[in-house]
Write a protein that holds these residues in place. Structure first.
Motif, PDB file in Angstrom:
ATOM      1  N   ASN A 179      54.587  55.436  75.167  1.00 41.14           N
ATOM      2  CA  ASN A 179      54.913  56.850  75.297  1.00 41.14           C
ATOM      3  C   ASN A 179      56.274  56.987  75.970  1.00 41.14           C
ATOM      4  O   ASN A 179      56.385  57.071  77.191  1.00 41.14           O
ATOM      5  CB  ASN A 179      53.837  57.556  76.113  1.00 41.14           C
ATOM      6  N   VAL A 180      57.307  57.046  75.128  1.00 42.02           N
ATOM      7  CA  VAL A 180      58.674  57.058  75.656  1.00 42.02           C
ATOM      8  C   VAL A 180      58.954  58.316  76.460  1.00 42.02           C
ATOM      9  O   VAL A 180      59.687  58.296  77.445  1.00 42.02           O
ATOM     10  CB  VAL A 180      59.677  56.919  74.495  1.00 42.02           C
ATOM     11  N   ARG A 181      58.338  59.422  76.061  1.00 41.36           N
ATOM     12  CA  ARG A 181      58.582  60.680  76.763  1.00 41.36           C
ATOM     13  C   ARG A 181      58.249  60.578  78.240  1.00 41.36           C
ATOM     14  O   ARG A 181      58.950  61.086  79.090  1.00 41.36           O
ATOM     15  CB  ARG A 181      57.752  61.809  76.123  1.00 41.36           C
ATOM     16  N   GLN A 182      57.153  59.860  78.534  1.00 42.66           N
ATOM     17  CA  GLN A 182      56.778  59.658  79.933  1.00 42.66           C
ATOM     18  C   GLN A 182      57.878  58.904  80.676  1.00 42.66           C
ATOM     19  O   GLN A 182      58.218  59.232  81.812  1.00 42.66           O
ATOM     20  CB  GLN A 182      55.501  58.820  79.999  1.00 42.66           C
ATOM     21  N   ILE A 183      58.420  57.898  79.998  1.00 37.45           N
ATOM     22  CA  ILE A 183      59.491  57.104  80.611  1.00 37.45           C
ATOM     23  C   ILE A 183      60.725  57.987  80.828  1.00 37.45           C
ATOM     24  O   ILE A 183      61.401  57.890  81.846  1.00 37.45           O
ATOM     25  CB  ILE A 183      59.842  55.895  79.714  1.00 37.45           C
ATOM     26  N   PHE A 184      61.002  58.863  79.844  1.00 41.38           N
ATOM     27  CA  PHE A 184      62.125  59.796  79.998  1.00 41.38           C
ATOM     28  C   PHE A 184      61.980  60.591  81.293  1.00 41.38           C
ATOM     29  O   PHE A 184      62.908  60.699  82.087  1.00 41.38           O
ATOM     30  CB  PHE A 184      62.164  60.796  78.822  1.00 41.38           C
ATOM     31  N   THR A 185      60.802  61.168  81.473  1.00 42.90           N
ATOM     32  CA  THR A 185      60.579  61.999  82.665  1.00 42.90           C
ATOM     33  C   THR A 185      60.788  61.176  83.928  1.00 42.90           C
ATOM     34  O   THR A 185      61.451  61.612  84.874  1.00 42.90           O
ATOM     35  CB  THR A 185      59.150  62.576  82.652  1.00 42.90           C
ATOM     36  N   LEU A 186      60.225  59.989  83.912  1.00 43.88           N
ATOM     37  CA  LEU A 186      60.318  59.110  85.073  1.00 43.88           C
ATOM     38  C   LEU A 186      61.776  58.757  85.376  1.00 43.88           C
ATOM     39  O   LEU A 186      62.224  58.809  86.533  1.00 43.88           O
ATOM     40  CB  LEU A 186      59.528  57.844  84.770  1.00 43.88           C
ATOM     41  N   VAL A 187      62.510  58.388  84.328  1.00 41.59           N
ATOM     42  CA  VAL A 187      63.908  57.997  84.521  1.00 41.59           C
ATOM     43  C   VAL A 187      64.718  59.183  85.035  1.00 41.59           C
ATOM     44  O   VAL A 187      65.549  59.055  85.936  1.00 41.59           O
ATOM     45  CB  VAL A 187      64.503  57.447  83.208  1.00 41.59           C
ATOM     46  N   PHE A 188      64.458  60.342  84.463  1.00 41.84           N
ATOM     47  CA  PHE A 188      65.181  61.541  84.913  1.00 41.84           C
ATOM     48  C   PHE A 188      64.899  61.799  86.390  1.00 41.84           C
ATOM     49  O   PHE A 188      65.810  62.072  87.184  1.00 41.84           O
ATOM     50  CB  PHE A 188      64.758  62.756  84.076  1.00 41.84           C
ATOM     51  N   ALA A 189      63.619  61.689  86.761  1.00 44.56           N
ATOM     52  CA  ALA A 189      63.240  61.955  88.144  1.00 44.56           C
ATOM     53  C   ALA A 189      63.873  60.934  89.087  1.00 44.56           C
ATOM     54  O   ALA A 189      64.432  61.300  90.124  1.00 44.56           O
ATOM     55  CB  ALA A 189      61.727  61.949  88.270  1.00 44.56           C
ATOM     56  N   PHE A 190      63.807  59.649  88.717  1.00 46.89           N
ATOM     57  CA  PHE A 190      64.380  58.629  89.591  1.00 46.89           C
ATOM     58  C   PHE A 190      65.903  58.755  89.636  1.00 46.89           C
ATOM     59  O   PHE A 190      66.518  58.541  90.688  1.00 46.89           O
ATOM     60  CB  PHE A 190      63.967  57.225  89.154  1.00 46.89           C
ATOM     61  N   GLY A 191      66.512  59.087  88.493  1.00 49.23           N
ATOM     62  CA  GLY A 191      67.965  59.277  88.468  1.00 49.23           C
ATOM     63  C   GLY A 191      68.380  60.378  89.427  1.00 49.23           C
ATOM     64  O   GLY A 191      69.334  60.223  90.199  1.00 49.23           O
ATOM     65  N   ALA A 192      67.631  61.479  89.403  1.00 53.73           N
ATOM     66  CA  ALA A 192      67.950  62.586  90.309  1.00 53.73           C
ATOM     67  C   ALA A 192      67.685  62.178  91.753  1.00 53.73           C
ATOM     68  O   ALA A 192      68.425  62.559  92.664  1.00 53.73           O
ATOM     69  CB  ALA A 192      67.132  63.820  89.934  1.00 53.73           C
ATOM     70  N   ALA A 193      66.647  61.369  91.972  1.00 57.54           N
ATOM     71  CA  ALA A 193      66.336  60.927  93.334  1.00 57.54           C
ATOM     72  C   ALA A 193      67.474  60.062  93.883  1.00 57.54           C
ATOM     73  O   ALA A 193      67.900  60.235  95.036  1.00 57.54           O
ATOM     74  CB  ALA A 193      65.025  60.153  93.359  1.00 57.54           C
ATOM     75  N   LEU A 194      67.988  59.148  93.055  1.00 57.29           N
ATOM     76  CA  LEU A 194      69.109  58.309  93.491  1.00 57.29           C
ATOM     77  C   LEU A 194      70.345  59.168  93.770  1.00 57.29           C
ATOM     78  O   LEU A 194      71.057  58.951  94.760  1.00 57.29           O
ATOM     79  CB  LEU A 194      69.435  57.258  92.426  1.00 57.29           C
ATOM     80  N   ALA A 195      70.587  60.149  92.902  1.00 55.85           N
ATOM     81  CA  ALA A 195      71.726  61.041  93.103  1.00 55.85           C
ATOM     82  C   ALA A 195      71.577  61.789  94.424  1.00 55.85           C
ATOM     83  O   ALA A 195      72.541  61.954  95.182  1.00 55.85           O
ATOM     84  CB  ALA A 195      71.841  62.027  91.948  1.00 55.85           C
ATOM     85  N   ALA A 196      70.354  62.217  94.705  1.00 56.61           N
ATOM     86  CA  ALA A 196      70.101  62.934  95.952  1.00 56.61           C
ATOM     87  C   ALA A 196      70.355  62.015  97.151  1.00 56.61           C
ATOM     88  O   ALA A 196      70.942  62.426  98.147  1.00 56.61           O
ATOM     89  CB  ALA A 196      68.672  63.460  95.974  1.00 56.61           C
ATOM     90  N   MET A 197      69.929  60.761  97.025  1.00 58.61           N
ATOM     91  CA  MET A 197      70.202  59.788  98.085  1.00 58.61           C
ATOM     92  C   MET A 197      71.696  59.653  98.309  1.00 58.61           C
ATOM     93  O   MET A 197      72.164  59.623  99.447  1.00 58.61           O
ATOM     94  CB  MET A 197      69.687  58.409  97.673  1.00 58.61           C
ATOM     95  N   GLY A 198      72.435  59.553  97.198  1.00 56.89           N
ATOM     96  CA  GLY A 198      73.889  59.476  97.300  1.00 56.89           C
ATOM     97  C   GLY A 198      74.431  60.707  97.999  1.00 56.89           C
ATOM     98  O   GLY A 198      75.341  60.619  98.832  1.00 56.89           O
ATOM     99  N   GLY A 199      73.852  61.867  97.672  1.00 55.69           N
ATOM    100  CA  GLY A 199      74.291  63.116  98.297  1.00 55.69           C
ATOM    101  C   GLY A 199      74.125  63.082  99.798  1.00 55.69           C
ATOM    102  O   GLY A 199      75.067  63.355 100.549  1.00 55.69           O
ATOM    103  N   ILE A 200      72.939  62.681 100.263  1.00 55.64           N
ATOM    104  CA  ILE A 200      72.693  62.682 101.698  1.00 55.64           C
ATOM    105  C   ILE A 200      73.495  61.570 102.376  1.00 55.64           C
ATOM    106  O   ILE A 200      73.970  61.728 103.503  1.00 55.64           O
ATOM    107  CB  ILE A 200      71.174  62.614 102.017  1.00 55.64           C
ATOM    108  N   ALA A 201      73.716  60.478 101.658  1.00 55.16           N
ATOM    109  CA  ALA A 201      74.462  59.371 102.267  1.00 55.16           C
ATOM    110  C   ALA A 201      75.936  59.703 102.476  1.00 55.16           C
ATOM    111  O   ALA A 201      76.594  59.094 103.308  1.00 55.16           O
ATOM    112  CB  ALA A 201      74.325  58.109 101.417  1.00 55.16           C
ATOM    113  N   THR A 202      76.484  60.679 101.725  1.00 58.28           N
ATOM    114  CA  THR A 202      77.885  61.059 101.948  1.00 58.28           C
ATOM    115  C   THR A 202      78.050  61.941 103.160  1.00 58.28           C
ATOM    116  O   THR A 202      79.177  62.102 103.646  1.00 58.28           O
ATOM    117  CB  THR A 202      78.472  61.939 100.816  1.00 58.28           C
ATOM    118  N   THR A 203      76.972  62.581 103.619  1.00 56.57           N
ATOM    119  CA  THR A 203      77.132  63.652 104.605  1.00 56.57           C
ATOM    120  C   THR A 203      77.782  63.207 105.906  1.00 56.57           C
ATOM    121  O   THR A 203      78.516  64.001 106.488  1.00 56.57           O
ATOM    122  CB  THR A 203      75.782  64.345 104.877  1.00 56.57           C
ATOM    123  N   PRO A 204      77.587  61.971 106.403  1.00 54.92           N
ATOM    124  CA  PRO A 204      78.317  61.603 107.619  1.00 54.92           C
ATOM    125  C   PRO A 204      79.835  61.602 107.428  1.00 54.92           C
ATOM    126  O   PRO A 204      80.572  61.697 108.395  1.00 54.92           O
ATOM    127  CB  PRO A 204      77.796  60.197 107.940  1.00 54.92           C
TER     128      PRO A 204
END
Lengths: 306, 338, 239
Positions: free
Chosen positions: A200-225
């Motif tokens: 079920n590729v669609r499930q993987i799509f959702t997962l990848v999108f969610a993890f991609g956004a999570a990593l981006a968010a981590m990058g966001g918070i890591a720049t704040t200092p």
């Protein structure tokens, strides 16, 4: 213009700085790269998702911090990264599942949708946290400098390099050594074929999108200092992400890592040579790569995966 | 033929007439035909905002040539608006030339830049094209900021216009005339043989290529026409609208707003983008005014975002597009036997 | 026992009405060959079965259960393996990874490896090479092997002989004949030699309709029928 002589210790400092910033760019960009490679969605709201992560992270940080000084213990910063990542994950999950999924057959509308999301996310952030910059995040445990060849070097940058390398290693492991990774690499080439194998590729799509956004968010918070938290972050992040991903080649995690470090170094070194037009350098680099080698500088065969 | 055309256009003609008549009292007063102090209708901000709508409607129409009639999504379109605005601003303010020279300079500059940007970027497809246009716009933005001895840097350039242009009634009529001329010209182009080739490219690029059309040349041509019109809109902005040239015009922000106008109104309909421009511009004037009711309206762009997402999800053909399909299907239902 | 049945299947691709009422019945075991000219709808038929295309009308049943309109991954999980015309080998994945991907339960590949290597001994030599490095014939063997990793009741194989050397086609024929005792195969094939060497039953498609069916030996004898529907391809008796 008077520029100090580029000494060897200074060169090393610039190199390390470039790598440290590159780690941030990797975190922010890797999700967009894999999402595009796998689902052919160019998520213009990716920078905004990063910014939401930064704001949520800041809120978590402040829960445990001293409002007078803006500082908080190191563990609060760890929680902030985690909190921001969770916010990104949820945001990415909801976006893919409910907004993007109905539009896979209409690529132009996918672009339009993510453009609309920029406005929605950015304005919601301004609505909740206001438009003025939120000040620097100060983590005493990660502040201060150490001596590198006689030059002061920020401890936080050392933290960034280690954290970034850890995340690069983790993504590399997931993409290259796990079943999910095999599915992602296969899906980048042909997601229909993956489906016909009973996955079920669609499930993987959702997962990848969610993890991609999570990593981006981590990058966001890591720049704040470095930069604090401010509403213009989303646009900055988006442009940097595009530059990184174009240089590194879409869909490739290794390429993204190399592209990110490449951009970090360019940004550190360019001002030494072209102080006036350093700001436009990375964008020009992106345009040139797009024109000359649209599959990215670091792709071997024109194929992009892995 | 002519009658049929007029009949099909009766809505457009009605709106045009209405728009022509609305500020008539001001026009008469300005020419001393009636006492000036006896007239305070329409209020000056009505004229200002309408002029602004006319100018942005032109930008939206020029964007529709790309997205609606050729099938290209550019993120650097407002770069040409900036080029037009700066051309006239620099000609008038820095070189002391007449605004007319500025208009010529704007046409030449936006045409040249369109050809260069177009022939470089149109070799790329889809998302890659979108990104390179974004890069070009960003380069334009940074250049406008950095070449501050010409552009005024972050402050931008304010344009001191001749007296007859400082009059909002005149600006209004000029803006309306400008929009009408551009609208009908662009419609002529889209209905011409060239326009049909562009449509063929939009539908199936490979087939158009196979039929022997030089697809890239046509696309560059479409981008040049569209770029020059956007450049002219920039001139209008710097002379009859905001009378200002600012670097942020070149960023993707205004392009995204224009894209929204086009999509909400209906891609490929020409009237849709005009309607969309009116809606979005008027909303962006009106919504911030509602801040007294709720602080939510301070963030009025949130509503633009929601309109964006809502249109894409539920009304992909836009207002005019959906209206046309509805009428068409209604007709089909009536005239299909059984 | 009927394994697969198509009843009045209509499928559109965009605005084109490709399948205009395909009827087919595939018994368990053996090889059923789908024949017909280019554009007759053979590939579309396979895609309509596996779920890559959704039939607008009609029914597709597998062992009595309706599978039409279900997403491809669900259909595949019912026990169908699909080998597309372009072979669908993932070029950036190694042979081992290509095969692992097809597992529906952990350990399936390990259990099946010996059988696959017996069927296609070449695979062993390339086990850790990327799919993109393989020759066309090796890719085809990999694609067929991949469909054999899980316990599939039915294999859909689309023009396996396309672009392959005669010797490789013979190898494939041998493999298909060996597989008969193990699973059911629906084979789309333009190469009449491979079709006649492996087929038990046949269906002929023309303009999106099933126009003929029967036992393969009858078709081999009926040169008139071959000429009418299979055109030039039918003349290629031997490879």
């Amino acid at each position: 213009m008077e520029t100090p002589h580029l000494t060897f210790p200074l060169l090393v400092t610039l190199l390390l700085n470039g790598v440290a910033i590159g780690m941030l760019y990797f975190l922010v960009a890797v999700g967009l790269s894999v999402i595009f490679g796998l689902m052919h969605v160019l998520n213009f709201a990716h920078g905004s998702m990063s910014m939401v992560g930064a704001y949520v992270g800041l809120a978590v940080f402040r829960l445990f911090g001293d409002p007078a000084t803006g500082t908080a213990p190191t563990w609060a910063f760890a929680l902030a990264i985690l909190g921001g990542a969770m916010a990104g994950f949820v945001l990415g999950w909801v976006t893919e599942r409910f907004l993007i999924r109905p539009l896979y057959k209409r690529p132009i509308f996918l672009i339009l949708l993510t453009l609309g999301l920029i406005l929605v996310l950015d304005e919601t952030v301004k609505l909740i946290w206001g438009t003025s910059p939120q000040g620097l995040v100060i983590v005493p445990g990660l502040s201060g400098t150490v001596d590198v060849l006689g030059q002061p070097f920020a401890v936080y940058r050392i933290f960034l390099i280690s954290f970034g390398l850890l995340m690069i290693g983790l993504t590399w492991y997931v993409v290259n050594k796990t079943r999910i990774g095999i599915i992602i690499r296969a899906g980048v080439q042909d997601s229909d074929m993956v489906q016909t194998l009973g996955i079920n590729v669609r499930q993987i799509f959702t997962l990848v999108f969610a993890f991609g956004a999570a990593l981006a968010a981590m990058g966001g918070i890591a720049t704040t200092p470095f930069t604090g938290v401010h509403p213009a972050m989303s646009g900055d992040f988006l442009l940097k992400t595009f530059i990184v991903v174009v240089i590194g080649g879409f869909g490739s995690t290794t390429g993204t890592a190399l592209g990110a470090i490449c951009l970090g170094l360019t940004e550190q070194f360019l001002p030494w040579f072209f102080p006036r037009f350093a700001a436009v350098g990375p964008v020009v680099l992106m345009a040139v790569v797009l024109l000359v080698r649209p599959e990215g500088l670091f792709s071997v065969s024109g194929r992009r995966a892995g | 033929m002519m009658l049929k055309r007029i009949k099909a256009d009766r809505w457009i003609i009605a709106v045009l007439l209405l728009l022509l008549l609305l500020p008539l009292p001001k026009l008469l007063a300005a020419n001393g035909l009636i006492a000036a102090d006896a007239v305070n209708w329409p209020p000056i901000h009505y004229l200002k905002r309408s002029t602004d709508v006319f100018v942005w409607a032109v930008v939206a129409v020029s964007y529709d040539i790309l997205i609606g009639f050729t099938g290209i999504v550019s993120f650097g379109h407002s770069l040409f608006v900036a080029v037009g605005a700066y051309s006239v601003a620099i000609a008038v303010m820095k070189l002391g030339l007449s605004p007319v020279v500025g208009v010529l300079a704007a046409v030449i500059a936006s045409a040249l830049i369109s050809v260069v940007v177009g022939s470089l970027s149109l070799r790329l497809k889809g998302h890659y094209f979108a990104m390179i246009t974004l890069a070009f716009a960003e380069v334009g933005h940074v250049l406008a900021l950095k070449l501050s001895q010409w552009t005024g840097g972050e402050d931008g350039l304010s344009v001191r216009v001749p007296l007859w242009l400082a009059n909002r009634t005149n600006d209004y009529y000029l803006g309306l005339l400008f929009l009408a001329v551009i609208f009908f010209t662009v419609r002529r182009i889209t209905e011409s043989p060239t326009g049909r080739v562009l449509a063929a490219i939009r539908e199936n690029e490979h087939r158009a290529q196979a039929l022997g059309y030089d697809v890239t040349a046509y696309k560059v041509g479409a981008m040049t026409i569209s770029g020059v019109i956007a450049g002219l809109a920039g001139v209008a902005m710097a002379t009859i609208d905001t009378q200002f040239a600012i670097a942020s015009l070149a960023t993707s922000g205004p392009t995204i707003e224009v894209l929204l106008m086009t999509v909400v109104g209906g891609v490929g309909t020409l009237t849709g983008p005009v309607l969309g421009a009116a809606m979005i511009r008027l909303l962006s004037f009106a919504l911030p005014g509602l801040q007294d009711i709720s602080p939510l309206f301070a963030r009025w762009q949130l509503f633009l975002g929601l309109i964006y997402v809502g249109t894409v999800m539920f009304l992909p053909d836009g207002i005019v597009g959906s209206y046309r399909t509805r009428v068409k299907t209604a007709f089909q239902r009536i005239f299909t036997p059984g | 026992m009927t394994l697969l049945q198509l009843a009045g299947v209509h499928t559109y691709i965009g605005q084109f009405h490709i399948l205009q009422g395909v009827d087919m019945q595939v018994e368990q075991g053996g090889v059923t060959v789908l024949l017909g000219r280019n554009g007759a709808g053979k590939t579309t038929t396979l895609k309509s079965i596996i779920g890559l295309l959704a039939p607008a009308r009609g029914r597709v049943t597998l062992a009595g259960q309706a599978i039409n309109g279900r997403p491809a991954y669900e259909v595949a999980q019912q026990g169908i393996g699909y080998v597309p015309e372009d072979r669908g080998v993932f070029v950036d994945l190694t042979v081992a990874e290509n095969l692992l991907l097809a597992e529906r339960r952990k350990g399936q590949l390990a259990a099946r490896k010996a059988m696959l290597l017996e069927l296609f001994p070449d695979l062993g030599r390339f086990w850790h090479q990327k799919g993109g490095r393989l020759s066309g014939g090796q890719q085809q063997m990999l694609a067929v092997s991949r469909a054999l990793v899980p316990e599939n009741k039915l294999l859909l194989i689309d023009e396996p002989s396309k672009g392959l050397a005669p010797i490789v086609v013979e190898q494939l024929a041998h493999a298909f004949n060996q597989l008969k005792s193990y699973t059911t195969i629906v084979l789309v094939e333009q190469n009449f030699w491979l079709a006649s060497a492996t087929g038990d039953r046949y269906y002929i498609l023309d303009d999106g309709l099933t126009v003929h069916s029967g036992n393969m030996p009858d078709l081999i004898r009926d040169t008139e029928l071959q000429a009418r529907y299979l055109g030039v391809a039918a003349k290629g008796r031997a490879v």
